[in-house]
Enzyme design. Structure first.
Site, PDB file in Angstrom:
ATOM      1  N   ASN A  10       0.868  -1.176   0.000  1.00 39.82           N
ATOM      2  CA  ASN A  10       0.000   0.000   0.000  1.00 39.82           C
ATOM      3  C   ASN A  10       0.905   1.225   0.000  1.00 39.82           C
ATOM      4  O   ASN A  10       1.481   1.584   1.035  1.00 39.82           O
ATOM      5  CB  ASN A  10      -0.892  -0.044   1.260  1.00 39.82           C
ATOM      6  CG  ASN A  10      -1.725   1.210   1.417  1.00 39.82           C
ATOM      7  OD1 ASN A  10      -1.810   2.038   0.504  1.00 39.82           O
ATOM      8  ND2 ASN A  10      -2.348   1.361   2.580  1.00 39.82           N
ATOM      9  N   LYS A  12       0.143   4.294  -0.355  1.00 39.27           N
ATOM     10  CA  LYS A  12      -0.479   5.498   0.228  1.00 39.27           C
ATOM     11  C   LYS A  12      -0.148   6.721  -0.653  1.00 39.27           C
ATOM     12  O   LYS A  12      -0.065   6.593  -1.861  1.00 39.27           O
ATOM     13  CB  LYS A  12      -0.031   5.689   1.680  1.00 39.27           C
ATOM     14  CG  LYS A  12      -0.188   4.404   2.507  1.00 39.27           C
ATOM     15  CD  LYS A  12       0.030   4.629   3.969  1.00 39.27           C
ATOM     16  CE  LYS A  12      -0.141   3.298   4.699  1.00 39.27           C
ATOM     17  NZ  LYS A  12      -0.076   3.424   6.133  1.00 39.27           N
ATOM     18  N   HIS A  99      -9.539   1.460   4.798  1.00 36.41           N
ATOM     19  CA  HIS A  99      -8.257   1.622   5.493  1.00 36.41           C
ATOM     20  C   HIS A  99      -8.444   2.587   6.674  1.00 36.41           C
ATOM     21  O   HIS A  99      -9.232   3.531   6.570  1.00 36.41           O
ATOM     22  CB  HIS A  99      -7.190   2.146   4.527  1.00 36.41           C
ATOM     23  CG  HIS A  99      -5.825   2.108   5.126  1.00 36.41           C
ATOM     24  ND1 HIS A  99      -5.372   3.079   5.981  1.00 36.41           N
ATOM     25  CD2 HIS A  99      -4.832   1.191   5.022  1.00 36.41           C
ATOM     26  CE1 HIS A  99      -4.144   2.762   6.376  1.00 36.41           C
ATOM     27  NE2 HIS A  99      -3.793   1.619   5.813  1.00 36.41           N
ATOM     28  N   GLU A 101      -6.793   4.979   7.683  1.00 35.85           N
ATOM     29  CA  GLU A 101      -6.580   6.393   7.346  1.00 35.85           C
ATOM     30  C   GLU A 101      -7.811   6.979   6.653  1.00 35.85           C
ATOM     31  O   GLU A 101      -8.129   8.152   6.818  1.00 35.85           O
ATOM     32  CB  GLU A 101      -5.316   6.539   6.481  1.00 35.85           C
ATOM     33  CG  GLU A 101      -4.060   6.366   7.327  1.00 35.85           C
ATOM     34  CD  GLU A 101      -2.906   5.684   6.626  1.00 35.85           C
ATOM     35  OE1 GLU A 101      -2.860   5.676   5.384  1.00 35.85           O
ATOM     36  OE2 GLU A 101      -2.031   5.146   7.335  1.00 35.85           O
ATOM     37  N   GLU A 174      -5.639  -4.708  10.607  1.00 35.87           N
ATOM     38  CA  GLU A 174      -4.575  -3.721  10.771  1.00 35.87           C
ATOM     39  C   GLU A 174      -4.812  -2.936  12.064  1.00 35.87           C
ATOM     40  O   GLU A 174      -5.544  -1.936  12.055  1.00 35.87           O
ATOM     41  CB  GLU A 174      -4.567  -2.752   9.586  1.00 35.87           C
ATOM     42  CG  GLU A 174      -4.339  -3.414   8.249  1.00 35.87           C
ATOM     43  CD  GLU A 174      -3.755  -2.432   7.250  1.00 35.87           C
ATOM     44  OE1 GLU A 174      -2.588  -2.598   6.892  1.00 35.87           O
ATOM     45  OE2 GLU A 174      -4.450  -1.482   6.863  1.00 35.87           O
ATOM     46  N   GLY A 180       2.353   2.235  10.668  1.00 39.14           N
ATOM     47  CA  GLY A 180       3.327   3.319  10.505  1.00 39.14           C
ATOM     48  C   GLY A 180       4.065   3.684  11.786  1.00 39.14           C
ATOM     49  O   GLY A 180       4.713   4.721  11.855  1.00 39.14           O
ATOM     50  N   SER A 220       3.203  -2.161  10.201  1.00 32.94           N
ATOM     51  CA  SER A 220       4.666  -2.176  10.365  1.00 32.94           C
ATOM     52  C   SER A 220       5.333  -3.497  10.018  1.00 32.94           C
ATOM     53  O   SER A 220       6.356  -3.865  10.603  1.00 32.94           O
ATOM     54  CB  SER A 220       5.057  -1.750  11.798  1.00 32.94           C
ATOM     55  OG  SER A 220       4.618  -0.432  12.045  1.00 32.94           O
TER      56      SER A 220
HETATM   57  P1  PGA Z   1       2.732   0.236   7.583  1.00 35.39           P
HETATM   58  O1  PGA Z   1       1.306   0.478   6.888  1.00 35.39           O
HETATM   59  O2  PGA Z   1       3.269  -1.051   7.061  1.00 35.39           O
HETATM   60  O3  PGA Z   1       3.573   1.425   7.164  1.00 35.39           O
HETATM   61  O4  PGA Z   1       2.498   0.197   9.054  1.00 35.39           O
HETATM   62  C1  PGA Z   1       0.406  -0.575   6.727  1.00 35.39           C
HETATM   63  C2  PGA Z   1      -0.893  -0.076   6.155  1.00 35.39           C
HETATM   64  O5  PGA Z   1      -1.314   1.037   6.508  1.00 35.39           O
HETATM   65  O6  PGA Z   1      -1.525  -0.764   5.335  1.00 35.39           O
END
Ligand code: PGA
Length: 257
Positions: A10, A12, A99, A101, A174, A180, A220
């Site tokens: 992803n 983003k 997601h 976000e 998640e 992140g 992460s």
């Molecule tokens: P990340 O993001 O691996 O940077 O934690 C995962 C995601 O948001 O799908």
């Protein structure tokens, strides 16, 4: 039916044409994808402007391309939005929905996400439906209640998937506190919630569907954590954010499975 392990990147609001080229021209990466393609499905989700170029760049390889979001309407006065039919028009058949976000920054509700999931699945798309609890929800012991509530509204759409169609629905667990942050859920923490999600789906849908849907972990994931997480019974893949922007690191993740 073989359930392939899904490794999704992803991107983003990151990446550009240079990064796309870095991936599509990287022999190590392409070799890792092709040699594992019987067992592992690799997906890259760049921003909307790059989807067409990404399709072309990876044509002839086993890398799939997906979008990070879409709107539920087919067309209309929705400035700035992208519809499923537009994605299909450029042969993109994967989409990430819900997601965290999108939920927290852009105010998407369970109802809005359920509508998108319904439209996308009805249109034959492959959907990664993201769910997960916040840090305070985990601390107050609400993880299971939260993921159940997030799934609840989508159950009707999920119910309609049977047989081979089950592979079109992927649930990404998640935990928000792991996204992140560099704080990966332990393999035990992830497995416990994945098992619960599968049990819940088994009770509310059918055991066949619960077993057939892939439940992937995101938060992460890196080359250091991938192997142990991948060994867990109910972890069927990863959704990778930060580490999917570095071709060597993403390749290492694929190779470590
Ligand atoms: P990340 O993001 O691996 O940077 O934690 C995962 C995601 O948001 O799908």
């Amino acid at each position: 039916m073989i359930k392939k392990f899904l490794v999704g990147g992803n991107w983003k609001l990151n990446g550009n044409l240079v990064l796309l080229k870095e991936f599509s021209c990287n022999k190590n990466f392409i070799e890792a994808v092709e040699t594992s393609s019987e067992a592992i499905e690799v997906l890259i989700c760049p921003s909307f402007p790059y989807l067409g170029t990404a399709k072309e760049a990876f044509a002839g390889s086993s890398v799939s391309i997906g979008a990070q979001n879409c709107h539920a309407a087919v067309s209309g006065a929705f400035t700035g939005e992208v519809s499923i039919s537009m994605l299909k028009d450029i042969s993109v058949d994967w989409v990430i929905l819900g997601h965290s976000e999108r939920r927290t920054i852009f105010g998407e509700t369970d109802e809005m996400i359920a509508e998108k999931v319904k439209v996308a699945l009805n249109s034959g798309m492959r959907v990664i439906l993201c769910i997960g609890e916040s840090e305070s929800q985990r601390e107050s012991g609400e993880t299971k209640i939260v993921v159940e509530a997030q799934l609840e509204k989508c159950l009707e759409s999920l119910k309609s998937l049977t047989g081979v169609n089950c592979e079109r629905l992927v649930i990404a667990y998640e935990p928000v506190w792991a996204i992140g942050t560099g704080k990966v859920a332990t393999p035990q923490q992830a497995q416990e919630t994945h098992r619960h999600i599968r049990k819940f789906l088994g009770e509310r849908l059918s055991l066949e569907q619960a077993a057939a849907f892939r439940i992937i972990y995101g938060g992460s994931v890196g080359s250091g954590s991938a192997a142990e997480l991948a060994k867990q019974d109910d972890i069927d893949g990863f959704l990778v954010g930060g580490a999917s922007l570095k071709v060597e690191e993403f390749t290492k993740i694929i190779k470590s499975i």
